[in-house]
Design a protein around this motif. Structure first.
Motif, PDB file in Angstrom:
ATOM      1  N   LYS A  67      45.406  52.771  37.966  1.00  0.00           N
ATOM      2  CA  LYS A  67      45.329  52.666  36.507  1.00  0.00           C
ATOM      3  C   LYS A  67      45.941  51.358  36.009  1.00  0.00           C
ATOM      4  O   LYS A  67      45.424  50.730  35.087  1.00  0.00           O
ATOM      5  CB  LYS A  67      46.011  53.857  35.842  1.00  0.00           C
ATOM      6  N   ARG A  68      47.029  50.946  36.612  1.00  0.00           N
ATOM      7  CA  ARG A  68      47.683  49.701  36.190  1.00  0.00           C
ATOM      8  C   ARG A  68      46.853  48.484  36.578  1.00  0.00           C
ATOM      9  O   ARG A  68      46.750  47.531  35.815  1.00  0.00           O
ATOM     10  CB  ARG A  68      49.089  49.618  36.773  1.00  0.00           C
ATOM     11  N   VAL A  69      46.252  48.497  37.743  1.00  0.00           N
ATOM     12  CA  VAL A  69      45.420  47.384  38.170  1.00  0.00           C
ATOM     13  C   VAL A  69      44.198  47.259  37.257  1.00  0.00           C
ATOM     14  O   VAL A  69      43.815  46.159  36.860  1.00  0.00           O
ATOM     15  CB  VAL A  69      45.017  47.527  39.652  1.00  0.00           C
ATOM     16  N   GLU A  70      43.605  48.392  36.891  1.00  0.00           N
ATOM     17  CA  GLU A  70      42.467  48.361  35.965  1.00  0.00           C
ATOM     18  C   GLU A  70      42.866  47.723  34.642  1.00  0.00           C
ATOM     19  O   GLU A  70      42.130  46.889  34.099  1.00  0.00           O
ATOM     20  CB  GLU A  70      41.928  49.772  35.732  1.00  0.00           C
ATOM     21  N   ALA A  71      44.019  48.088  34.118  1.00  0.00           N
ATOM     22  CA  ALA A  71      44.484  47.509  32.859  1.00  0.00           C
ATOM     23  C   ALA A  71      44.760  46.018  33.015  1.00  0.00           C
ATOM     24  O   ALA A  71      44.442  45.220  32.122  1.00  0.00           O
ATOM     25  CB  ALA A  71      45.739  48.235  32.378  1.00  0.00           C
ATOM     26  N   LEU A  72      45.332  45.621  34.136  1.00  0.00           N
ATOM     27  CA  LEU A  72      45.632  44.214  34.377  1.00  0.00           C
ATOM     28  C   LEU A  72      44.366  43.365  34.434  1.00  0.00           C
ATOM     29  O   LEU A  72      44.340  42.240  33.936  1.00  0.00           O
ATOM     30  CB  LEU A  72      46.397  44.045  35.687  1.00  0.00           C
ATOM     31  N   ARG A  73      43.333  43.907  35.036  1.00  0.00           N
ATOM     32  CA  ARG A  73      42.093  43.141  35.179  1.00  0.00           C
ATOM     33  C   ARG A  73      41.453  42.841  33.830  1.00  0.00           C
ATOM     34  O   ARG A  73      40.643  41.926  33.717  1.00  0.00           O
ATOM     35  CB  ARG A  73      41.128  43.880  36.094  1.00  0.00           C
ATOM     36  N   ALA A  74      41.812  43.587  32.814  1.00  0.00           N
ATOM     37  CA  ALA A  74      41.267  43.354  31.473  1.00  0.00           C
ATOM     38  C   ALA A  74      41.903  42.147  30.791  1.00  0.00           C
ATOM     39  O   ALA A  74      41.349  41.623  29.827  1.00  0.00           O
ATOM     40  CB  ALA A  74      41.454  44.605  30.606  1.00  0.00           C
ATOM     41  N   GLU A  75      43.043  41.684  31.296  1.00  0.00           N
ATOM     42  CA  GLU A  75      43.725  40.525  30.701  1.00  0.00           C
ATOM     43  C   GLU A  75      43.028  39.246  31.172  1.00  0.00           C
ATOM     44  O   GLU A  75      43.011  38.949  32.366  1.00  0.00           O
ATOM     45  CB  GLU A  75      45.205  40.507  31.115  1.00  0.00           C
ATOM     46  N   PRO A  76      42.458  38.474  30.238  1.00  0.00           N
ATOM     47  CA  PRO A  76      41.711  37.277  30.646  1.00  0.00           C
ATOM     48  C   PRO A  76      42.583  36.100  31.111  1.00  0.00           C
ATOM     49  O   PRO A  76      42.130  35.286  31.907  1.00  0.00           O
ATOM     50  CB  PRO A  76      40.933  36.892  29.377  1.00  0.00           C
ATOM     51  N   ASP A  77      43.813  36.027  30.643  1.00  0.00           N
ATOM     52  CA  ASP A  77      44.688  34.907  30.991  1.00  0.00           C
ATOM     53  C   ASP A  77      45.390  35.213  32.318  1.00  0.00           C
ATOM     54  O   ASP A  77      46.204  36.142  32.396  1.00  0.00           O
ATOM     55  CB  ASP A  77      45.723  34.695  29.875  1.00  0.00           C
ATOM     56  N   PRO A  78      45.115  34.432  33.367  1.00  0.00           N
ATOM     57  CA  PRO A  78      45.710  34.752  34.680  1.00  0.00           C
ATOM     58  C   PRO A  78      47.233  34.680  34.696  1.00  0.00           C
ATOM     59  O   PRO A  78      47.875  35.471  35.390  1.00  0.00           O
ATOM     60  CB  PRO A  78      45.092  33.706  35.620  1.00  0.00           C
ATOM     61  N   ARG A  79      47.820  33.772  33.940  1.00  0.00           N
ATOM     62  CA  ARG A  79      49.287  33.670  33.918  1.00  0.00           C
ATOM     63  C   ARG A  79      49.903  34.887  33.256  1.00  0.00           C
ATOM     64  O   ARG A  79      50.926  35.414  33.711  1.00  0.00           O
ATOM     65  CB  ARG A  79      49.709  32.366  33.211  1.00  0.00           C
ATOM     66  N   LYS A  80      49.286  35.360  32.165  1.00  0.00           N
ATOM     67  CA  LYS A  80      49.760  36.589  31.517  1.00  0.00           C
ATOM     68  C   LYS A  80      49.567  37.785  32.439  1.00  0.00           C
ATOM     69  O   LYS A  80      50.386  38.698  32.471  1.00  0.00           O
ATOM     70  CB  LYS A  80      49.034  36.812  30.193  1.00  0.00           C
TER      71      LYS A  80
END
Length: 193
Positions: A67-80
């Motif tokens: 679930k956390r990885v799925e949410a992370l993949r939605a963030e477009p900025d790689p540094r964020k």
């Protein structure tokens, strides 16, 4: 009157027991005592202890990784995305994670789940680092560096030092931001054989 608990409460309590007592302390009586329920209540949700432990590890994988990885993949900025990954790492139940990693050394099912979790964590970090660094091998090494740091922190017998861990992570992120990396080795035979 008996206490009614949810299936999820059994999983949360199982992780608490693992964190406090390690894999050897994960027992049916301990889980039920902490929840204030009878073993009959336990068997309402789980057909056996082995079914519970299998589902506990599965829930840990789903809740703390998938679930956390799925949410992370939605963030477009790689540094964020990398900042969010490290923030998650700071707030993991380190005692439970350590106990599960120990458990994985004696249980093939738990080992398979642990392997999937390590791969997922490294994969999401590698992809984010690749967008910043532009070099696949360097991105892989950056991601493994982070995993090795986390696993070492969780497995060490030294007293936990959250401030020290934060400093180490800051050093790693500073190297990423400044681009201060030497050329990565293609292979290092002396390390592997």
């Amino acid at each position: 009157m008996a206490t009614v608990v949810t299936r999820e409460a059994y999983f949360e309590t199982g992780l608490e027991v693992l964190s406090a007592l390690g894999y050897g302390g994960l027992k049916l009586a301990e889980v039920c005592n902490r929840l204030g329920v009878t073993t009959g209540s336990f068997y309402h949700y789980f057909e056996s202890w082995s079914a519970y432990t299998r589902d506990l590890v599965g829930d840990w994988f789903l809740a703390l990784t998938v679930k956390r990885v799925e949410a992370l993949r939605a963030e477009p900025d790689p540094r964020k995305r990398i900042d969010a990954i490290f923030d998650i790492g700071f707030h993991l139940p380190h005692g439970a994670e350590s106990a599960i990693r120990s458990w994985s050394s004696v249980d093939p099912h738990v080992r398979a789940v642990q392997v999937m979790i390590d791969r997922e964590r490294v994969d999401v970090l590698t992809k984010a680092a690749l967008e910043i660094l532009g070099d696949q091998r360097l991105a892989q090494l950056f991601a493994r560096w982070a995993l090795y740091l986390l696993v070492g922190y969780e497995q060490s017998t030294l007293p936990p030092d959250a401030d020290g861990l934060a400093w180490m992570v800051a050093q790693q992120l500073d190297a990423l931001d400044s681009g201060r990396f030497s050329a990565p080795p293609e292979s290092t035979p002396w390390l592997y054989g």
